[in-house]
Design a protein around this motif. Structure first.
Motif, PDB file in Angstrom:
ATOM      1  N   LYS A 102       1.820   1.868  -3.514  1.00 58.41           N
ATOM      2  CA  LYS A 102       0.699   2.418  -4.288  1.00 58.41           C
ATOM      3  C   LYS A 102       0.513   3.904  -4.009  1.00 58.41           C
ATOM      4  CE  LYS A 102      -2.030  -1.848  -4.584  1.00 58.41           C
ATOM      5  NZ  LYS A 102      -3.316  -2.493  -4.211  1.00 58.41           N
ATOM      6  N   VAL A 103       0.622   4.300  -2.740  1.00 58.83           N
ATOM      7  CA  VAL A 103       0.476   5.722  -2.386  1.00 58.83           C
ATOM      8  C   VAL A 103       1.589   6.533  -3.034  1.00 58.83           C
ATOM      9  CG1 VAL A 103       0.523   7.371  -0.487  1.00 58.83           C
ATOM     10  CG2 VAL A 103      -0.727   5.236  -0.230  1.00 58.83           C
ATOM     11  N   TYR A 119      -4.724   7.912  -5.301  1.00 57.20           N
ATOM     12  CA  TYR A 119      -4.902   6.663  -4.544  1.00 57.20           C
ATOM     13  C   TYR A 119      -6.110   6.754  -3.611  1.00 57.20           C
ATOM     14  CZ  TYR A 119      -3.962   3.107  -0.988  1.00 57.20           C
ATOM     15  OH  TYR A 119      -4.078   2.067  -0.101  1.00 57.20           O
ATOM     16  N   ASP A 140      -7.910  -3.774  -9.692  1.00 62.14           N
ATOM     17  CA  ASP A 140      -7.237  -3.319 -10.905  1.00 62.14           C
ATOM     18  C   ASP A 140      -6.631  -4.460 -11.707  1.00 62.14           C
ATOM     19  OD1 ASP A 140      -5.979  -0.431  -9.118  1.00 62.14           O
ATOM     20  OD2 ASP A 140      -7.885  -0.803 -10.126  1.00 62.14           O
ATOM     21  N   SER A 142     -10.256   6.051  -4.450  1.00 60.43           N
ATOM     22  CA  SER A 142     -10.875   4.732  -4.580  1.00 60.43           C
ATOM     23  C   SER A 142     -11.414   4.260  -3.233  1.00 60.43           C
ATOM     24  CB  SER A 142      -9.856   3.716  -5.116  1.00 60.43           C
ATOM     25  OG  SER A 142     -10.394   2.408  -5.099  1.00 60.43           O
ATOM     26  N   GLU A 175       3.142   5.814  -5.762  1.00 62.02           N
ATOM     27  CA  GLU A 175       2.984   5.814  -7.217  1.00 62.02           C
ATOM     28  C   GLU A 175       1.821   6.684  -7.680  1.00 62.02           C
ATOM     29  OE1 GLU A 175       2.201   2.610 -10.872  1.00 62.02           O
ATOM     30  OE2 GLU A 175       2.519   1.909  -8.797  1.00 62.02           O
ATOM     31  N   PHE A 176       0.651   6.527  -7.015  1.00 62.13           N
ATOM     32  CA  PHE A 176      -0.548   7.234  -7.475  1.00 62.13           C
ATOM     33  C   PHE A 176      -0.796   8.551  -6.746  1.00 62.13           C
ATOM     34  CE2 PHE A 176      -1.323   2.699  -8.283  1.00 62.13           C
ATOM     35  CZ  PHE A 176      -1.522   2.748  -9.647  1.00 62.13           C
ATOM     36  N   LYS A 177      -0.106   8.764  -5.599  1.00 66.74           N
ATOM     37  CA  LYS A 177      -0.248   9.995  -4.820  1.00 66.74           C
ATOM     38  C   LYS A 177      -1.708  10.262  -4.440  1.00 66.74           C
ATOM     39  CE  LYS A 177       3.988  12.079  -6.525  1.00 66.74           C
ATOM     40  NZ  LYS A 177       4.480  10.868  -7.207  1.00 66.74           N
ATOM     41  N   ASN A 237      -9.398   1.328  -1.850  1.00 67.37           N
ATOM     42  CA  ASN A 237      -8.150   1.678  -1.181  1.00 67.37           C
ATOM     43  C   ASN A 237      -8.399   2.118   0.255  1.00 67.37           C
ATOM     44  OD1 ASN A 237      -6.685   1.107  -3.486  1.00 67.37           O
ATOM     45  ND2 ASN A 237      -6.743   3.215  -4.238  1.00 67.37           N
ATOM     46  N   GLU A 273       0.825  -1.214   0.000  1.00 65.93           N
ATOM     47  CA  GLU A 273       0.000   0.000   0.000  1.00 65.93           C
ATOM     48  C   GLU A 273       0.859   1.264   0.000  1.00 65.93           C
ATOM     49  OE1 GLU A 273      -3.305  -0.014  -0.462  1.00 65.93           O
ATOM     50  OE2 GLU A 273      -2.869  -2.145  -0.729  1.00 65.93           O
TER      51      GLU A 273
END
Length: 525
Positions: A303-304, A311, A391, A314, A306-308, A317, A300
């Motif tokens: 992911k944070v 994230y 995803d 969703s 990468e997507f800032k 998430n 996680e």
């Protein structure tokens, strides 16, 4: 869109697409299998803390302290207490007899264990019981002026603002002096009020006779007054046979209306976790749970990173973050509980004349169980929805949309089973089989021959019909929602021949139409 463009240009080899699909499917299955192992591990941890002996221990103790009647008065037990007189009868009768077991049923003295009582011969009384009272001050409410001549005292319901903090009575022992509350201990939610800690406290003696004299002395000196609002009786037991603690609280509330309302709490909990071989299996599951927690937290965090901010848009998430928070809370409480148990047992072994507050641990242990239950609920919700339609599944579906669909699809199997069930229930007409379709096609051929069509026209029409059905099935099927489907060389050849045949038919129809038009023109005057 970039992938689709490469397909239009013929830039992506087919074996790469096949490899991509296999990798995505394999990755999805691995994630599902890994998460399923996590769920099984979490369930083992949860149900590993539950023991059927908990119910029976609670049942035995509640029967002893709640249902045992006062000698000579079968109608009076703890549940039926309604007055101060009934309360003192219970204290000197069922409570005293239930706490002190110093003789075997043959009237022989039980073997000594540092002068500790053994309730039902199997349950060790840990330390000594504690009795605690909370009071309110006089004049915490206002008497109507016309009635002040009849009553000039007024004791309101219990609140922390109305609580009486002044010493009273003999003012010589702890039961007559106010003790400040402990900020770390939980408040008690009763029927008519919420009560904090502290108050006028005393502990019972190891001797049964001394405890009885204490009760008589308190009764004679009016320890219970008009300002009394609640009395707590707390004590803890340990049964080594089943490795369970039983923490008991008996509560007598004295509402402002008069009378007494009784309630009780019995907590049978497993606070000593690592005793048997089965407990060490649970310990290995706890270590595995921590490893899973570290892995999921790392994922996680990536992911944070990468997507800032995207994230947090969703819902799934947020569910993942909620699960991680709940898991960290359970781990933290487990560590804290083990440390407190170690410290409490250490103090208890040093001084058996002291009250050991296991109620604090039992109270929070119930919330710990509730947190575990909520964690399992959301974990299974994630397993059913998040791990399936997340995803990864979307990426696999995207790959399928630019390539050929596999012959075996779960959706088709489910739809086929659904249709068969409807047909058996006669809610849907059965679909025509291949034999019926072939028979119908044969009838049409014979009809065409009878109407004068030659054999070449019939064979051409049959071939065009096959092409049409095959192409419609692929490009106009309601089951396929993708915008683009690739065309193979064989399909391109069939499309070309289909277009040629359509052109021939169009030319033939055009000639016939011209011939008919000429005949019509000659018939006109």
């Amino acid at each position: 869109m970039a992938e689709a463009s490469r397909w239009h240009r013929g830039g992506t080899p087919k074996h790469n697409l096949h490899y991509s699909k296999e990798v995505e499917i394999r990755t999805t299955l691995q994630e599902l299998a890994l998460y399923f192992i996590f769920l099984i591990n979490l369930c083992i941890l949860t149900f590993g803390m539950v023991n059927p002996h908990m119910y029976y221990l609670n049942k035995v103790m509640s029967s002893l302290f709640l249902d045992t009647s006062v000698p000579g008065d079968e109608r009076t037990n703890f549940k039926s207490i309604r007055s101060i007189t009934d309360f003192w009868k219970f204290m000197e009768g069922p409570l005293l007899e239930g706490l002190y077991w110093d003789e075997w049923y043959t009237n022989k003295t039980l073997y000594d264990l540092k002068n500790t009582s053994r309730i039902y011969y199997e349950n060790i009384l840990l330390g000594v019981p504690r009795v605690r009272q909370l009071k309110v001050r006089n004049n915490t409410c206002k008497v109507y002026s016309s009635l002040q001549s009849l009553m000039n005292e007024c004791y309101d319901r219990y609140t922390s603002k109305n609580e009486d903090l002044a010493d009273f009575g003999l003012k010589v022992e702890t039961e007559w002096k106010y003790a400040t509350p402990d900020s770390t201990s939980p408040w008690h939610w009763g029927f008519v009020g919420v009560y904090r800690n502290g108050g006028f406290i005393f502990t019972l003696s190891k001797s049964k006779s001394e405890t009885k004299n204490k009760f008589i002395n308190l009764q004679l000196n009016s320890w219970i007054t008009r300002g009394t609002r609640v009395i707590f009786i707390d004590f803890s037991l340990y049964n080594a046979n089943v490795n369970l603690f039983c923490i008991i609280r008996l509560v007598a509330e004295f509402p402002a209306t008069g009378g007494i309302i009784t309630s009780w709490q019995f907590y049978s909990v497993k606070l000593l976790r690592y005793v048997s071989y089965y407990d060490y299996i649970i310990a290995s599951c706890e270590i595995t749970f921590c490893i899973f927690l570290i892995v999921f937290t790392t994922q996680e965090a990536q992911k944070v990173r990468e997507f800032k901010s995207a994230y947090f848009k969703s819902v799934w998430n947020w569910l993942e973050l909620l699960l991680l928070v709940l898991c960290f809370v359970t781990v933290s409480f487990n560590i804290y509980c083990n440390i407190q148990i170690f410290l409490l047992l250490g103090d208890l072994l040093k001084n058996t004349e002291k009250y050991s507050d296991f109620y604090f641990l039992a109270y929070w242990h119930t919330y710990y169980n509730n947190i575990i239950a909520v964690t399992i609920f959301f974990a299974w919700i994630k397993n059913m929805f998040l791990a399936i339609i997340n995803d990864t599944y979307s990426e696999v579906k995207a790959d399928y949309s630019i390539g050929r669909r596999p012959d075996f699809e779960l959706g088709k199997m489910i739809k086929k089973s659904y249709n068969n069930a409807l047909e058996k229930l006669r809610l849907k007409k059965p679909e025509e089989g291949e034999d019926e379709k072939s028979a119908k096609s044969g009838d049409l051929v014979e009809r065409a021959r009878r109407e004068g069509f030659d054999e070449n026209e019939i064979q051409s029409a049959k071939q065009m019909k096959k092409w049409k059905e095959r192409l419609e099935k692929k490009y106009y099927s309601a089951e396929i929602q993708d915008d683009y489907q690739p065309v193979t060389q064989q399909e391109f050849r069939e499309l070309f021949l289909y277009a040629v045949e359509l052109e021939k038919e169009l030319h033939y129809v055009s000639l016939k139409l011209n011939r008919v038009m000429r005949k019509i023109s000659t018939l006109q005057p």
